[in-house]
Each structure stands twice: as structure tokens, then as C-alpha cells.
Design an enzyme around this catalytic site. Structure first.
Site, PDB file in Angstrom:
ATOM      1  N   SER A  17       0.806  -1.226   0.000  1.00 51.47           N
ATOM      2  CA  SER A  17       0.000   0.000   0.000  1.00 51.47           C
ATOM      3  C   SER A  17       0.838   1.273   0.000  1.00 51.47           C
ATOM      4  O   SER A  17       0.283   2.372  -0.011  1.00 51.47           O
ATOM      5  CB  SER A  17      -0.932  -0.005   1.209  1.00 51.47           C
ATOM      6  OG  SER A  17      -0.190  -0.232   2.378  1.00 51.47           O
ATOM      7  N   THR A  23       1.795   7.044  -0.193  1.00 49.19           N
ATOM      8  CA  THR A  23       0.907   5.915  -0.489  1.00 49.19           C
ATOM      9  C   THR A  23       0.939   5.537  -1.963  1.00 49.19           C
ATOM     10  O   THR A  23       1.266   6.374  -2.814  1.00 49.19           O
ATOM     11  CB  THR A  23      -0.544   6.300  -0.113  1.00 49.19           C
ATOM     12  OG1 THR A  23      -1.392   5.157  -0.217  1.00 49.19           O
ATOM     13  CG2 THR A  23      -1.098   7.403  -0.990  1.00 49.19           C
ATOM     14  N   VAL A  81      -6.324  10.523  -7.847  1.00 48.70           N
ATOM     15  CA  VAL A  81      -5.460  11.027  -6.781  1.00 48.70           C
ATOM     16  C   VAL A  81      -6.282  10.998  -5.492  1.00 48.70           C
ATOM     17  O   VAL A  81      -7.455  11.371  -5.491  1.00 48.70           O
ATOM     18  CB  VAL A  81      -4.989  12.462  -7.116  1.00 48.70           C
ATOM     19  CG1 VAL A  81      -4.333  13.119  -5.908  1.00 48.70           C
ATOM     20  CG2 VAL A  81      -4.020  12.442  -8.297  1.00 48.70           C
ATOM     21  N   GLY A  82      -5.659  10.557  -4.420  1.00 48.93           N
ATOM     22  CA  GLY A  82      -6.368  10.466  -3.130  1.00 48.93           C
ATOM     23  C   GLY A  82      -6.121  11.674  -2.249  1.00 48.93           C
ATOM     24  O   GLY A  82      -5.743  12.754  -2.721  1.00 48.93           O
ATOM     25  N   ASP A  83      -6.320  11.486  -0.971  1.00 47.43           N
ATOM     26  CA  ASP A  83      -6.164  12.584  -0.005  1.00 47.43           C
ATOM     27  C   ASP A  83      -4.706  12.835   0.387  1.00 47.43           C
ATOM     28  O   ASP A  83      -4.351  13.952   0.801  1.00 47.43           O
ATOM     29  CB  ASP A  83      -6.963  12.267   1.266  1.00 47.43           C
ATOM     30  CG  ASP A  83      -6.505  10.962   1.919  1.00 47.43           C
ATOM     31  OD1 ASP A  83      -6.291   9.969   1.188  1.00 47.43           O
ATOM     32  OD2 ASP A  83      -6.356  10.922   3.149  1.00 47.43           O
ATOM     33  N   GLY A  95      -7.094   5.679   4.820  1.00 45.64           N
ATOM     34  CA  GLY A  95      -8.401   5.126   4.459  1.00 45.64           C
ATOM     35  C   GLY A  95      -8.883   5.703   3.140  1.00 45.64           C
ATOM     36  O   GLY A  95      -8.072   6.203   2.349  1.00 45.64           O
ATOM     37  N   GLY A 101      -9.672   7.981   0.590  1.00 40.40           N
ATOM     38  CA  GLY A 101      -9.283   9.383   0.451  1.00 40.40           C
ATOM     39  C   GLY A 101     -10.412  10.302   0.034  1.00 40.40           C
ATOM     40  O   GLY A 101     -10.458  11.462   0.448  1.00 40.40           O
TER      41      GLY A 101
HETATM   42  N1  ASP Z   1      -5.812   7.438   1.817  1.00 39.92           N
HETATM   43  C1  ASP Z   1      -5.277   6.695   0.723  1.00 39.92           C
HETATM   44  C2  ASP Z   1      -5.937   7.104  -0.558  1.00 39.92           C
HETATM   45  O1  ASP Z   1      -7.134   7.325  -0.579  1.00 39.92           O
HETATM   46  C3  ASP Z   1      -5.395   5.231   0.826  1.00 39.92           C
HETATM   47  C4  ASP Z   1      -5.151   4.569   2.128  1.00 39.92           C
HETATM   48  O2  ASP Z   1      -4.940   5.160   3.173  1.00 39.92           O
HETATM   49  O3  ASP Z   1      -5.175   3.361   2.106  1.00 39.92           O
HETATM   50  O4  ASP Z   1      -5.265   7.120  -1.557  1.00 39.92           O
END
Ligand code: ASP
Length: 326
Positions: free
Chosen positions: A84, A205, A216-218, A239, A241
Site C-alpha cells: 500500500s 501511499t 489522486v487520493g487525499d 483510508g 481518500g
Molecule cells: N488514503 C489513501 C488514498 O485514498 C489510501 C489509504 O490510506 O489506504 O489514496
């Protein structure tokens, strides 16, 4: 006589409670310790234990929090068995590993990269964006070009054996449903306070497995996946995003601490807000981690299963977070 400051603080707390429907948290309950616990480093999930070791080498030698949060998460990024974070991560639905990362220091300076491929240490590229460009964020091809110009090596486009197997299995059904607490380790977010009392944060990540190419995530969004305000505290998220971005999660946690909440209650309040703004909250996992200027740590998650590692002069410990869905 009620001081103006106290009035503003209690009004702000009442305001926060009205917004989320939570009972008002009394100022007395929020009283925090006068002893400052430093240096200290916190990071998300089991893999935070090894990352904290890397960070602690810097912090225990009286190094800077900024160096600690970079070196710490570099450990996780370099671990090709991690699914991850870094290039060993699970790919998007096209079979590409695309990386997101961010970093922020005590001066409020920050840098991030998103949708970056072929680079082993995206957080270090994010730091260079912060230190060597007039920008905050570089993405995709431009971020890669910048990284190569800074001397980072272009790694081959090769999935780890396990990632390739998992992706091929996923292709059979192509059902996109991020699993809560995937193998109990996700994004690494790290927040630290050094001997000087300065705070910094980082987040890195490979993002959600089997996301759309280009998603694109958070994690690279300053204020969503991570935020630092040296007057108040720092926070990071892990988690799904999309849910974190919608509430500017890490910024919200820091702002709630500014209003007087303990790190624990600030994370709890932010998760409560997230559940109100994301009707699908029962199917997703999000966890917040927070640290205030006293070196007090806190966390809260939507679901059971989120944990984090804390390293201070008492050693490195893994702690289970409290959660909303009971
Ligand atoms: N927060 C991350 C995203 O959404 C993923 C993760 O924490 O597993 O890209």
C-alpha cells in the site's frame, strides 16, 4: 471574569458541537497536560513501527522533525513487500503503480507529488518540490521529470509478484470496492515533534488498489491527508481518500485542536463529521491520527481495526484506535 479568549474558545466548541450534532465537550474535560512529551513520533498502521524506528534515529539525535518524518516513511516506501506504499504497492486497474505523497514543516511550508510513477521515494520528491520550486504540488509526467532532474533514479515499470497476482485476480471480476483495513496496513502518515518542540508531517501511499488510472487520493492534498500548524498540532489520515477530501480531514482535526479539543476528541469529532457527509461510511474505513503541542497523541477511526505506532522516550508501541461503528 471570563476572559475574551475563554469566551471565544467555548463559543467555538459549542459551534463545533452544533455543526455535527455532538454534545458539547466541556472545556474542563479538554484540559491538557502541562508537561510536554517530546520528542515524539506517531505513524499509521503496523508498518508505522519500522517507520518510527527510522524517524527516532533522527529525533533521538536531536534532529529536526522534518528530517524524521521524511526518513521515517522512506523505510516503508523502500519495502517492496508492502502493498500500500511505494513501488511494491497494488496497482491501479490498468496495472500501473501510481504514487501520492506530501510533506509539511513547522513553518507551514509544504510540498507534494501526485500520480507519480517509477520513483522509489515520492515523499523525498515532495520535499524537493517544497524546497526547490515556487510550487506546492507537481503531478504525473511533470513530477517525474522534476524528480529525474533532481537526480532520482527511474525505476522499472514492474509489479511485485504478489501485486501482479492480486491484480490479475481482480481483473477477473473488476469489482471496485475498497476493502476496509486491507491486510491491516495502508497509507503511511507520520507526524512528529522534535526536541525543539517543532512539528512536521508526511504522508505517502500507492493509493487505493484498482483505482481508476489518474485517480489522486487525499494523501498529497495538503489539509486532507496531512496538515501541520506549529502553533497547534499536526494530523494525518488513512483510508478512503475521497471521504477525507470532502471534509478537509487533517485540517479539520488541527482546527478542532485549535479550539481546545484534545487530539482524541478532535479525531472523534472529525470522524463524526465524515459520517454525516459520507452516506457510505458503513462500508469504508478512515482513520485520523493527531498530535498537539504538548506531545499528546490521539486517534479515531470509522471502523474497528485501525492502529498506529507511537515512539517516545518510553519506546515504540503499537496502539489500537477507538472507532465509531460499535
Ligand atoms: N488514503 C489513501 C488514498 O485514498 C489510501 C489509504 O490510506 O489506504 O489514496
Amino acid at each position: 471574569m471570563t476572559s475574551r479568549r475563554k469566551f471565544i474558545q467555548s463559543t467555538a466548541l459549542a459551534g463545533a458541537a452544533v455543526l455535527t450534532g455532538l454534545p458539547r465537550i466541556s472545556a474542563a474535560k479538554e484540559k491538557s497536560s502541562s508537561i510536554v512529551r517530546k520528542p515524539i513520533v506517531l505513524s499509521t498502521w503496523n508498518h508505522g513501527m519500522a517507520a518510527n524506528e527510522g524517524a527516532w534515529k533522527v529525533l533521538s539525535a536531536k534532529g529536526k522533525a522534518l528530517d524524521a518524518v521524511e526518513k521515517g516513511v522512506n523505510v516503508t516506501e523502500a519495502d517492496f513487500t508492502n502493498h500500500s506504499v511505494g513501488l511494491g504497492g497494488l496497482p491501479d486497474r490498468d496495472g500501473k503503480v501510481t504514487l501520492d505523497a506530501s510533506i509539511m514543516n513547522e513553518k507551514g511550508e509544504c510540498g507534494s507529488v501526485a500520480f507519480l510513477q517509477h520513483i522509489k521515494h515520492p515523499v523525498s520528491v515532495a520535499r524537493m518540490v517544497m524546497e526547490k520550486t515556487p510550487h506546492v504540488m507537481l503531478v504525473g509526467e511533470g513530477a517525474l521529470r522534476f524528480a529525474l532532474a533532481q537526480g532520482f533514479k527511474k525505476e522499472p515499470d514492474k509489479l511485485s509478484e504478489t501485486s501482479e497476482k492480486a491484480w490479475k485476480e481482480w481483473l477477473k471480476k473488476t469489482d471496485y470496492k475498497p476493502v476496509a483495513n486491507i491486510e491491516n496496513h495502508d497509507t503511511i502518515g507520520m507526524i512528529a515533534m522534535d526536541e525543539e518542540g517543532n512539528l512536521s508531517g508526511s504522508c505517502t501511499t500507492s493509493g487505493l488498489a484498482y483505482k481508476m488510472h489518474g485517480r489522486v487520493g487525499d494523501s498529497p492534498i495538503i489539509g486532507a491527508g496531512m496538515y501541520v500548524d506549529n502553533e497547534v498540532g499536526a494530523a494525518c489520515a488513512t483510508g478512503v481518500g475521497e471521504a477525507v477530501i470532502k471534509i478537509c480531514g487533517s485540517f479539520l482535526v488541527v482546527e478542532l485542536m485549535r479550539q481546545g479539543m484534545t487530539p482524541d476528541n478532535a479525531c472523534r469529532e472529525a470522524i463524526k463529521r465524515l459520517t454525516l457527509k459520507n452516506p457510505n461510511y458503513k462500508d469504508i474505513q478512515v482513520g485520523f491520527l493527531a498530535l498537539n503541542k504538548n506531545g499528546e497523541a490521539g486517534a479515531y477511526a470509522v471502523q474497528k481495526g485501525f492502529n498506529y505506532a507511537v515512539y517516545d522516550d518510553g519506546g515504540n508501541k503499537l496502539v489500537d484506535s477507538d472507532y465509531f461503528m460499535k
